[in-house]
Design a protein around this motif. Structure first.
Motif, PDB file in Angstrom:
ATOM      1  N   UNK A 103      -5.112  -7.264 -11.914  1.00  0.00           N
ATOM      2  CA  UNK A 103      -5.185  -6.193 -12.913  1.00  0.00           C
ATOM      3  C   UNK A 103      -5.868  -6.699 -14.184  1.00  0.00           C
ATOM      4  N   UNK A 104      -6.640  -5.839 -14.799  1.00  0.00           N
ATOM      5  CA  UNK A 104      -7.277  -6.149 -16.088  1.00  0.00           C
ATOM      6  C   UNK A 104      -8.122  -7.408 -16.028  1.00  0.00           C
ATOM      7  N   UNK A 105      -8.814  -7.601 -14.931  1.00  0.00           N
ATOM      8  CA  UNK A 105      -9.758  -8.708 -14.787  1.00  0.00           C
ATOM      9  C   UNK A 105     -11.101  -8.129 -14.337  1.00  0.00           C
ATOM     10  N   UNK A 106     -12.176  -8.923 -14.387  1.00  0.00           N
ATOM     11  CA  UNK A 106     -13.473  -8.423 -13.907  1.00  0.00           C
ATOM     12  C   UNK A 106     -13.477  -8.050 -12.441  1.00  0.00           C
ATOM     13  N   UNK A 107     -12.456  -8.497 -11.679  1.00  0.00           N
ATOM     14  CA  UNK A 107     -12.420  -8.209 -10.244  1.00  0.00           C
ATOM     15  C   UNK A 107     -11.617  -6.961  -9.909  1.00  0.00           C
ATOM     16  N   UNK A 108     -11.024  -6.334 -10.914  1.00  0.00           N
ATOM     17  CA  UNK A 108     -10.285  -5.096 -10.652  1.00  0.00           C
ATOM     18  C   UNK A 108     -11.216  -4.063 -10.034  1.00  0.00           C
ATOM     19  N   UNK A 109     -10.831  -3.535  -8.885  1.00  0.00           N
ATOM     20  CA  UNK A 109     -11.632  -2.522  -8.206  1.00  0.00           C
ATOM     21  C   UNK A 109     -12.764  -3.070  -7.369  1.00  0.00           C
ATOM     22  N   UNK A 110     -13.054  -4.377  -7.455  1.00  0.00           N
ATOM     23  CA  UNK A 110     -14.167  -4.946  -6.689  1.00  0.00           C
ATOM     24  C   UNK A 110     -13.703  -5.900  -5.589  1.00  0.00           C
ATOM     25  N   UNK A 111     -12.391  -6.117  -5.488  1.00  0.00           N
ATOM     26  CA  UNK A 111     -11.810  -6.842  -4.361  1.00  0.00           C
ATOM     27  C   UNK A 111     -10.986  -5.837  -3.577  1.00  0.00           C
ATOM     28  N   UNK A 112     -11.288  -5.681  -2.302  1.00  0.00           N
ATOM     29  CA  UNK A 112     -10.557  -4.737  -1.446  1.00  0.00           C
ATOM     30  C   UNK A 112      -9.955  -5.533  -0.302  1.00  0.00           C
ATOM     31  N   UNK A 113      -8.618  -5.634  -0.282  1.00  0.00           N
ATOM     32  CA  UNK A 113      -7.975  -6.487   0.710  1.00  0.00           C
ATOM     33  C   UNK A 113      -6.667  -5.892   1.214  1.00  0.00           C
ATOM     34  N   UNK A 153      -0.418 -13.536   2.793  1.00  0.00           N
ATOM     35  CA  UNK A 153      -1.783 -13.522   3.327  1.00  0.00           C
ATOM     36  C   UNK A 153      -2.594 -12.392   2.703  1.00  0.00           C
ATOM     37  N   UNK A 154      -3.917 -12.593   2.666  1.00  0.00           N
ATOM     38  CA  UNK A 154      -4.854 -11.606   2.146  1.00  0.00           C
ATOM     39  C   UNK A 154      -6.101 -11.631   3.027  1.00  0.00           C
ATOM     40  N   UNK A 155      -6.653 -10.463   3.296  1.00  0.00           N
ATOM     41  CA  UNK A 155      -7.898 -10.402   4.070  1.00  0.00           C
ATOM     42  C   UNK A 155      -8.654  -9.134   3.700  1.00  0.00           C
ATOM     43  N   UNK A 156      -9.958  -9.284   3.472  1.00  0.00           N
ATOM     44  CA  UNK A 156     -10.763  -8.112   3.145  1.00  0.00           C
ATOM     45  C   UNK A 156     -12.116  -8.497   2.597  1.00  0.00           C
ATOM     46  N   UNK A 157     -12.557  -7.776   1.555  1.00  0.00           N
ATOM     47  CA  UNK A 157     -13.937  -7.892   1.087  1.00  0.00           C
ATOM     48  C   UNK A 157     -14.046  -8.003  -0.424  1.00  0.00           C
ATOM     49  N   UNK A 158     -15.103  -8.693  -0.876  1.00  0.00           N
ATOM     50  CA  UNK A 158     -15.602  -8.563  -2.243  1.00  0.00           C
ATOM     51  C   UNK A 158     -16.664  -7.484  -2.206  1.00  0.00           C
ATOM     52  N   UNK A 159     -16.590  -6.539  -3.147  1.00  0.00           N
ATOM     53  CA  UNK A 159     -17.514  -5.414  -3.185  1.00  0.00           C
ATOM     54  C   UNK A 159     -18.485  -5.557  -4.356  1.00  0.00           C
ATOM     55  N   UNK A 160     -19.687  -5.006  -4.188  1.00  0.00           N
ATOM     56  CA  UNK A 160     -20.606  -4.959  -5.321  1.00  0.00           C
ATOM     57  C   UNK A 160     -20.300  -3.725  -6.158  1.00  0.00           C
ATOM     58  N   UNK A 161     -21.124  -3.484  -7.172  1.00  0.00           N
ATOM     59  CA  UNK A 161     -20.859  -2.364  -8.081  1.00  0.00           C
ATOM     60  C   UNK A 161     -20.997  -1.000  -7.413  1.00  0.00           C
ATOM     61  N   UNK A 162     -21.663  -0.971  -6.263  1.00  0.00           N
ATOM     62  CA  UNK A 162     -21.821   0.286  -5.528  1.00  0.00           C
ATOM     63  C   UNK A 162     -20.740   0.459  -4.467  1.00  0.00           C
ATOM     64  N   UNK A 163     -19.853  -0.519  -4.343  1.00  0.00           N
ATOM     65  CA  UNK A 163     -18.783  -0.435  -3.362  1.00  0.00           C
ATOM     66  C   UNK A 163     -19.132  -0.988  -2.004  1.00  0.00           C
ATOM     67  N   UNK A 164     -20.275  -1.660  -1.867  1.00  0.00           N
ATOM     68  CA  UNK A 164     -20.662  -2.247  -0.587  1.00  0.00           C
ATOM     69  C   UNK A 164     -20.138  -3.684  -0.489  1.00  0.00           C
ATOM     70  N   UNK A 165     -19.689  -4.109   0.682  1.00  0.00           N
ATOM     71  CA  UNK A 165     -19.139  -5.458   0.822  1.00  0.00           C
ATOM     72  C   UNK A 165     -20.224  -6.523   0.761  1.00  0.00           C
ATOM     73  N   UNK A 166     -19.959  -7.569  -0.002  1.00  0.00           N
ATOM     74  CA  UNK A 166     -20.897  -8.684  -0.109  1.00  0.00           C
ATOM     75  C   UNK A 166     -20.331  -9.970   0.494  1.00  0.00           C
ATOM     76  N   UNK A 203     -13.462   1.335   3.446  1.00  0.00           N
ATOM     77  CA  UNK A 203     -12.698   2.240   2.589  1.00  0.00           C
ATOM     78  C   UNK A 203     -11.200   2.252   2.912  1.00  0.00           C
ATOM     79  N   UNK A 204     -10.808   1.651   4.037  1.00  0.00           N
ATOM     80  CA  UNK A 204      -9.383   1.588   4.380  1.00  0.00           C
ATOM     81  C   UNK A 204      -8.623   0.633   3.471  1.00  0.00           C
ATOM     82  N   UNK A 205      -9.311  -0.364   2.937  1.00  0.00           N
ATOM     83  CA  UNK A 205      -8.642  -1.431   2.196  1.00  0.00           C
ATOM     84  C   UNK A 205      -8.315  -0.994   0.772  1.00  0.00           C
ATOM     85  N   UNK A 206      -7.069  -1.191   0.333  1.00  0.00           N
ATOM     86  CA  UNK A 206      -6.737  -0.873  -1.061  1.00  0.00           C
ATOM     87  C   UNK A 206      -7.460  -1.803  -2.025  1.00  0.00           C
ATOM     88  N   UNK A 207      -7.847  -1.274  -3.153  1.00  0.00           N
ATOM     89  CA  UNK A 207      -8.627  -2.038  -4.136  1.00  0.00           C
ATOM     90  C   UNK A 207      -7.718  -2.700  -5.166  1.00  0.00           C
TER      91      UNK A 207
END
Length: 454
Positions: A385-395, A405-418, A369-373
C-alpha cells in the motif's frame, strides 16, 4: 525453458529471512535459517531474462497459489464466457394442472448456484416455482428429486484436515452446491439458515468460547463452550447442500400454491424440460474465487478439467495439460484445486513457466485480470500500500501455518504483464508479518529501487 540456478550463498538468499541479530534482511551474508525453506523465481517475460532464481527446483507447500494453477488449467481448456447449466425437468405426464410424477433438478457441479457473491443470478428456486405456475401446474404427485448421475461426488479432498471441515473455508464441493455450501447456526436453538435437513448439533456447556468441529463426511457438529447470552450465530459449512436445495425448492413450490408430495413417483417416466439456469460467466467465477480465495469454487473449477470423472482424474488431466506444453512438472504433487491440502507441492520453476505460458495465451487478458492487485483488492489489499508498486503487482497469495506464498505478475502502466513473480516460503520461524514485509521490501528493491517507505 532454461533456468539459471544459483547455489550456496547468494545475494538474495536473505531477502525472505526473519531478521537475525538485528541485521537487515537485505544483507547478503545471511543464510536461510535451518527451519526455513524458500524458493524465488522472477523472469522478464519480454526478454526471457531470469532476474532472480533461488531454489527454483524446490518442491514447496503452495497453499492458495494453487488456485492460480487451477484457473490457468481451466482457461487453457475453456472459453472465458462458458457457463454452467442446471436443468430442471418435469418427469411424468401433465394433465388438468397435475403432474403425475416428479420435479427433477439435474445438477452439474456448478459452484455458484445461488451464491451470495453473484446476486444477479440468484432466484433459482423461485424460478422453478414461477415456471411451474406458467405451465398451469397446481399439483405434483411426486416430489423434488436431485439427479446427480452425471457427477462423481468427492466433496472433501485428501490432505484436508479435520479442523477445516466445520468452517466455510473447508466447505466441500459437491455435485449439488447451493448458497456457497454454508449455513448460519443459531445457538442455543440450533436452528440452521438455510435449513439443513438431518443436521445434528451436539453441544456441551463449558467455560471458554464456543468451539465447533465436524468429522469428514459427517452431518454432526460437535460444539463445546459458552453460548453468549441471548443468541449466538456461527457460519458453518453445509454437509448436505443437496438436501438444502431440495427442501427450499419444495417450500418455494408450496408457497406458490402448488401441492407437492414427499415421495418420488417413479424413475421410468418421460422428462420434459421446464427451466434451464445458467451460472455467471466462467471468467467472473474464476475472478471471484481468486480475489476472495474461495476453496469450494476452486474445487469446482478443478472438476471441470475431467467432466463426470473423479478429482484424481482431473488432477491427472491438469498435469497433462502442462506436460503437453513442455512445462516440467517434476516435483509437482497436487491433491486438490484450492491448495488447502497439506500434501500439495509446487516448484517456483513450474509456477514461473506456467505464468509465462499463460501470458501469451489467447485468454491471457482474462487470466491476468483474475489476480488481485497490490494495495487495492482482495487478499492483496494490504500489500505494498502507498508504494510505487500499488496497483502494478498482481498476485495470488497463499498462507497457512508456517507457509507464505505469492505468485503472479508485475504489470506495466497499461496493465500488461512484464514479469512473472513467484515467492514461496515454508517452515519459517518468525511471524507471517515479518515474511510479508521482507517480500514487500524485496519487490520494492527489484522494481522500485531507491524508494524509501520509512
Amino acid at each position: 525453458m532454461k533456468h539459471r540456478t544459483f547455489s550456496g550463498l547468494i545475494y538474495a538468499a536473505a531477502l525472505l529471512l526473519c531478521p537475525l541479530a538485528g541485521e537487515a534482511v537485505m544483507k547478503a551474508e545471511f543464510k536461510l535459517p535451518a527451519s526455513a525453506r524458500a524458493g524465488v523465481y522472477i523472469e522478464d517475460i519480454i526478454t526471457g531474462e531470469v532476474i532472480t532464481d533461488i531454489n527454483g527446483e524446490l518442491p514447496l507447500i503452495p497453499a492458495s497459489i494453487t488456485k492460480a494453477v487451477t484457473t490457468a488449467s481451466v482457461l487453457a481448456e475453456y472459453n472465458p464466457d462458458y457457463r454452467f447449466t442446471t436443468s430442471v425437468y418435469i418427469q411424468g405426464k401433465q394433465k388438468n394442472g397435475t403432474v403425475d410424477g416428479d420435479i427433477v433438478i439435474k445438477v452439474c457441479g456448478d459452484p455458484a448456484l445461488e451464491s451470495s457473491h453473484f446476486p444477479e443470478t440468484a432466484g433459482f428456486t423461485d424460478s422453478i416455482a414461477t415456471y411451474l405456475t406458467r405451465r398451469g401446474i397446481n399439483a405434483v404427485t411426486g416430489t423434488v428429486v436431485i439427479d446427480a448421475t452425471a457427477f462423481v461426488d468427492q466433496p472433501l479432498p485428501a490432505g484436508w484436515v479435520e479442523e477445516d471441515f466445520a468452517w466455510p473455508y473447508g466447505a466441500g464441493h459437491y455435485s449439488t452446491n447451493f448458497r456457497d455450501n454454508k449455513f448460519i447456526l443459531s445457538m442455543p436453538g440450533r436452528k440452521s439458515t438455510p435449513h439443513v435437513p438431518g443436521l445434528v448439533v451436539r453441544h456441551t456447556p463449558a467455560k471458554g468460547s464456543l468451539k465447533i468441529e465436524r468429522k469428514r463426511d459427517s452431518k454432526q457438529f460437535i460444539s463445546r463452550g459458552t453460548v453468549r447470552r441471548g443468541k449466538q450465530e456461527v457460519v458453518l459449512s453445509n454437509p448436505s447442500p443437496d438436501e438444502t436445495l431440495r427442501h427450499e425448492t419444495i417450500e418455494k413450490i408450496k408457497d406458490a400454491g402448488i401441492a407437492i408430495g414427499n415421495k418420488q413417483a417413479g424413475k421410468d417416466k418421460d422428462r420434459s424440460l421446464l427451466y434451464e439456469h445458467s451460472s455467471p460467466e466462467l471468467r467472473d467465477i474464476l475472478r471471484s474465487l481468486m480475489v476472495r480465495s474461495d476453496n469450494m469454487m476452486a474445487e469446482g473449477a478443478l472438476r471441470m478439467i475431467a467432466p463426470g470423472d473423479s478429482r484424481q482424474k482431473a488432477v491427472e488431466n491438469e498435469l497433462r495439460i502442462w506436460n503437453l506444453r513442455d512445462i516440467d512438472t517434476q516435483g509437482v504433487n497436487l491433491e486438490d484445486g484450492s491448495g488447502l491440502s497439506r500434501n500439495d507441492r509446487l516448484t517456483p520453476y513450474f509456477m514461473g513457466d506456467m505464468l509465462v505460458w499463460m501470458a501469451s495465451h489467447h485468454n491471457a487478458t482474462d487470466y491476468v485480470n483474475l489476480f488481485p492487485k497490490a494495495g487495492l483488492e482482495g487478499t492483496m489489499k494490504n500489500f505494498l500500500c502507498d508504494t510505487p508498486l500499488e496497483g502494478t503487482i498482481a498476485m495470488k497469495t497463499g498462507s497457512m501455518r508456517d507457509v507464505r506464498c505469492y505468485a503472479g505478475y508485475k504489470l506495466d502502466n497499461e496493465g500488461f504483464p512484464t514479469h512473472v513473480i513467484v515467492v514461496m516460503v515454508n517452515k519459517y520461524a518468525c511471524g507471517g508479518a515479518t515474511v510479508k514485509k521482507a517480500v514487500e521490501d524485496f519487490l520494492l528493491s527489484t522494481f522500485a529501487p531507491g524508494f524509501d517507505r520509512e
